[in-house]
Write a protein that holds these residues in place. Structure first.
Motif, PDB file in Angstrom:
ATOM      1  N   GLY A  20       0.808  -1.219   0.000  1.00 48.36           N
ATOM      2  CA  GLY A  20       0.000   0.000   0.000  1.00 48.36           C
ATOM      3  C   GLY A  20       0.838   1.265   0.000  1.00 48.36           C
ATOM      4  N   SER A  21       2.083   1.151  -0.478  1.00 46.05           N
ATOM      5  CA  SER A  21       2.968   2.307  -0.430  1.00 46.05           C
ATOM      6  C   SER A  21       3.989   2.218  -1.552  1.00 46.05           C
ATOM      7  CB  SER A  21       3.689   2.365   0.924  1.00 46.05           C
ATOM      8  OG  SER A  21       4.803   3.229   0.884  1.00 46.05           O
ATOM      9  N   ILE A  22       4.174   3.314  -2.276  1.00 45.01           N
ATOM     10  CA  ILE A  22       5.193   3.384  -3.327  1.00 45.01           C
ATOM     11  C   ILE A  22       6.581   3.240  -2.703  1.00 45.01           C
ATOM     12  CG2 ILE A  22       6.311   4.909  -5.008  1.00 45.01           C
ATOM     13  CD1 ILE A  22       3.733   3.994  -6.127  1.00 45.01           C
ATOM     14  N   LYS A  23       6.811   3.949  -1.610  1.00 43.19           N
ATOM     15  CA  LYS A  23       8.122   3.946  -0.966  1.00 43.19           C
ATOM     16  C   LYS A  23       8.489   2.563  -0.453  1.00 43.19           C
ATOM     17  CE  LYS A  23      10.805   6.190   2.685  1.00 43.19           C
ATOM     18  NZ  LYS A  23      10.783   7.175   3.791  1.00 43.19           N
ATOM     19  N   ALA A  24       7.539   1.895   0.214  1.00 42.83           N
ATOM     20  CA  ALA A  24       7.810   0.562   0.763  1.00 42.83           C
ATOM     21  C   ALA A  24       8.079  -0.441  -0.350  1.00 42.83           C
ATOM     22  CB  ALA A  24       6.633   0.101   1.621  1.00 42.83           C
ATOM     23  N   ALA A  25       7.320  -0.319  -1.449  1.00 36.74           N
ATOM     24  CA  ALA A  25       7.535  -1.218  -2.579  1.00 36.74           C
ATOM     25  C   ALA A  25       8.907  -0.966  -3.203  1.00 36.74           C
ATOM     26  CB  ALA A  25       6.435  -1.035  -3.615  1.00 36.74           C
ATOM     27  N   ALA A  26       9.312   0.303  -3.289  1.00 36.64           N
ATOM     28  CA  ALA A  26      10.618   0.634  -3.856  1.00 36.64           C
ATOM     29  C   ALA A  26      11.738   0.023  -3.035  1.00 36.64           C
ATOM     30  CB  ALA A  26      10.775   2.153  -3.941  1.00 36.64           C
ATOM     31  N   GLU A  27      11.602   0.083  -1.714  1.00 34.80           N
ATOM     32  CA  GLU A  27      12.616  -0.518  -0.837  1.00 34.80           C
ATOM     33  C   GLU A  27      12.678  -2.028  -1.026  1.00 34.80           C
ATOM     34  OE1 GLU A  27      11.581   0.738   3.064  1.00 34.80           O
ATOM     35  OE2 GLU A  27      12.309   2.798   2.783  1.00 34.80           O
ATOM     36  N   ALA A  28      11.520  -2.673  -1.166  1.00 35.10           N
ATOM     37  CA  ALA A  28      11.486  -4.127  -1.350  1.00 35.10           C
ATOM     38  C   ALA A  28      12.112  -4.536  -2.674  1.00 35.10           C
ATOM     39  CB  ALA A  28      10.039  -4.622  -1.273  1.00 35.10           C
ATOM     40  N   LEU A  29      11.948  -3.697  -3.693  1.00 40.33           N
ATOM     41  CA  LEU A  29      12.464  -4.005  -5.022  1.00 40.33           C
ATOM     42  C   LEU A  29      13.863  -3.439  -5.262  1.00 40.33           C
ATOM     43  CD1 LEU A  29       9.190  -3.325  -7.057  1.00 40.33           C
ATOM     44  CD2 LEU A  29      10.235  -5.560  -6.630  1.00 40.33           C
ATOM     45  N   SER A  30      14.360  -2.674  -4.291  1.00 39.39           N
ATOM     46  CA  SER A  30      15.689  -2.044  -4.401  1.00 39.39           C
ATOM     47  C   SER A  30      15.773  -1.111  -5.611  1.00 39.39           C
ATOM     48  CB  SER A  30      16.791  -3.114  -4.475  1.00 39.39           C
ATOM     49  OG  SER A  30      16.795  -3.899  -3.312  1.00 39.39           O
ATOM     50  N   VAL A  31      14.715  -0.327  -5.803  1.00 40.28           N
ATOM     51  CA  VAL A  31      14.694   0.674  -6.869  1.00 40.28           C
ATOM     52  C   VAL A  31      14.200   1.991  -6.269  1.00 40.28           C
ATOM     53  CG1 VAL A  31      14.298  -1.028  -8.691  1.00 40.28           C
ATOM     54  CG2 VAL A  31      12.327   0.051  -7.560  1.00 40.28           C
ATOM     55  N   THR A  32      14.127   3.036  -7.090  1.00 37.63           N
ATOM     56  CA  THR A  32      13.648   4.329  -6.602  1.00 37.63           C
ATOM     57  C   THR A  32      12.121   4.374  -6.626  1.00 37.63           C
ATOM     58  OG1 THR A  32      13.670   5.337  -8.801  1.00 37.63           O
ATOM     59  CG2 THR A  32      15.730   5.416  -7.519  1.00 37.63           C
ATOM     60  N   SER A  33      11.568   5.288  -5.862  1.00 41.46           N
ATOM     61  CA  SER A  33      10.114   5.482  -5.856  1.00 41.46           C
ATOM     62  C   SER A  33       9.630   5.902  -7.238  1.00 41.46           C
ATOM     63  CB  SER A  33       9.716   6.531  -4.810  1.00 41.46           C
ATOM     64  OG  SER A  33      10.033   6.083  -3.511  1.00 41.46           O
ATOM     65  N   GLY A  34      10.446   6.725  -7.934  1.00 48.58           N
ATOM     66  CA  GLY A  34      10.075   7.151  -9.275  1.00 48.58           C
ATOM     67  C   GLY A  34       9.964   5.980 -10.235  1.00 48.58           C
ATOM     68  N   ALA A  35      10.857   4.974 -10.084  1.00 50.36           N
ATOM     69  CA  ALA A  35      10.814   3.803 -10.961  1.00 50.36           C
ATOM     70  C   ALA A  35       9.558   2.986 -10.698  1.00 50.36           C
ATOM     71  CB  ALA A  35      12.060   2.940 -10.737  1.00 50.36           C
ATOM     72  N   VAL A  36       9.140   2.910  -9.423  1.00 46.72           N
ATOM     73  CA  VAL A  36       7.916   2.180  -9.092  1.00 46.72           C
ATOM     74  C   VAL A  36       6.708   2.883  -9.702  1.00 46.72           C
ATOM     75  CG1 VAL A  36       6.373   1.502  -7.203  1.00 46.72           C
ATOM     76  CG2 VAL A  36       8.853   1.153  -6.993  1.00 46.72           C
ATOM     77  N   SER A  37       6.637   4.183  -9.536  1.00 52.00           N
ATOM     78  CA  SER A  37       5.508   4.949 -10.084  1.00 52.00           C
ATOM     79  C   SER A  37       5.444   4.789 -11.598  1.00 52.00           C
ATOM     80  CB  SER A  37       5.650   6.430  -9.724  1.00 52.00           C
ATOM     81  OG  SER A  37       5.598   6.603  -8.320  1.00 52.00           O
ATOM     82  N   GLN A  38       6.595   4.791 -12.256  1.00 53.25           N
ATOM     83  CA  GLN A  38       6.643   4.646 -13.708  1.00 53.25           C
ATOM     84  C   GLN A  38       6.100   3.295 -14.145  1.00 53.25           C
ATOM     85  OE1 GLN A  38      10.586   4.885 -15.339  1.00 53.25           O
ATOM     86  NE2 GLN A  38       9.866   5.130 -17.442  1.00 53.25           N
ATOM     87  N   GLN A  39       6.449   2.217 -13.427  1.00 48.33           N
ATOM     88  CA  GLN A  39       5.982   0.882 -13.787  1.00 48.33           C
ATOM     89  C   GLN A  39       4.470   0.746 -13.572  1.00 48.33           C
ATOM     90  OE1 GLN A  39       7.591  -1.647 -15.267  1.00 48.33           O
ATOM     91  NE2 GLN A  39       9.378  -0.292 -15.425  1.00 48.33           N
ATOM     92  N   ILE A  40       3.940   1.370 -12.532  1.00 45.07           N
ATOM     93  CA  ILE A  40       2.497   1.324 -12.290  1.00 45.07           C
ATOM     94  C   ILE A  40       1.758   2.067 -13.398  1.00 45.07           C
ATOM     95  CG2 ILE A  40       0.631   2.039 -10.749  1.00 45.07           C
ATOM     96  CD1 ILE A  40       2.252  -0.381  -9.781  1.00 45.07           C
TER      97      ILE A  40
END
Length: 297
Positions: A20-40
């Motif tokens: 439920g969080s971009i930041k938490a998902a980024a940490e789990a995937l070892s990427v930046t929050s911006g990269a997570v937002s881009q993939q979504i």
């Protein structure tokens, strides 16, 4: 909608939906929050619908997102398990060991559990055969052989020389005259191994003059059969003490004379010269040498 979806975007969707969080998902995937937002955004654009509702506390799955998230989560869990299995297979090492049946049953196999505990990633396959093996053609990694140590073109390490003792069944000895000296053995049927050499050498070592009776009697290809023949009361057998230990302890055989003798032949560890550098073979050779030293001591 496209027939195939980007795997990374689906993985990102699963992580965001779980946390439920971009930041938490980024940490789990070892990427930046911006990269997570881009993939979504990429995934939502590809399927043409929103998968998350943006809220102040984070992200919440939409009805469509919530309907597929459990299945995708399970799919990635299964993929992770499959990859873990592949890693385990990759790290697992297999070792094929060839030796004669008697040595395998009486000495190697009872000790093999200690090797497995020390090296659980190495799987040992034991082939019991009295036939001469071709180390390359037969895909054998280690051969444990009984002989004089002459194996041209191969790496050879002396393991141990068995101590031979004369044995017979208790019933056979009860019906026979008492044995007082080694020369008295010549008055009994003698059971031999295939070389028919041990009795002559044993008698000579104990001061008995050369006698043709030392070479008479039934011969057996394998020490296991030799021990069984002695158990059946067919005569006296000269066998490795280690092989007959269980039968003597159980009373099925008796040591007829306290005259142990080191055998002329010894056991050797035989490998291909280049194979000694393999970690699993090196580990096995070092372990079996330790076991042999403990047996001798």
């Amino acid at each position: 909608m496209a027939t195939s979806l980007p795997l990374l975007a689906l993985r990102t969707f699963v992580e965001v939906g779980q946390r439920g969080s971009i930041k938490a998902a980024a940490e789990a995937l070892s990427v930046t929050s911006g990269a997570v937002s881009q993939q979504i955004r990429l995934l939502e654009d590809r399927i043409g619908m929103a998968l998350f509702t943006r809220e102040r506390s984070g992200l919440r799955l939409t009805e469509a997102g919530a309907s597929v998230h459990p299945a995708l989560f399970q799919a990635f869990e299964q993929m992770q398990e499959a990859l873990q299995s592949l890693e385990e297979i990759k790290s697992r090492q297999t070792l094929t060991v060839s030796t004669v049946a008697t040595f395998a049953a009486s000495w190697l196999v009872p000790r093999l559990g200690r090797f497995n505990l020390r090296h659980p990633h190495i799987e040992v396959r034991v082939e019991a055969t009295s036939a001469v093996v071709d180390m390359r053609r037969d895909r054998v990694d280690v051969a444990l052989r009984h002989g004089l140590g002459s194996y041209p073109g191969l790496a050879v390490t002396r393991l141990m020389a068995p101590i031979l003792v004369p044995v017979a069944s208790s019933a056979f000895m009860a019906a026979s005259p008492e044995l007082m000296e080694p020369v008295d053995c010549l008055n009994f049927p003698l059971l031999h191994d295939s070389d028919r050499a041990d009795w002559s050498l044993w008698l000579t070592a104990h001061g008995v003059a050369k006698d043709p009776r030392a070479e008479r009697g039934t011969a057996f290809e394998d020490d296991f059969l030799l021990i069984r023949a002695a158990e059946a009361g067919q005569g006296l057998a000269l066998v490795p003490q280690e092989y007959a230990r269980e039968e003597i302890a159980a009373g099925r055989l008796v040591q007829v004379m306290d005259k142990p003798w080191p055998a002329r032949f010894a056991y050797y560890v035989v490998t291909r010269p280049e194979a000694v550098q393999r970690a699993e073979i090196k580990a096995f050779v070092e372990w079996i040498q330790e076991e042999a030293r403990e047996t001798i001591e």
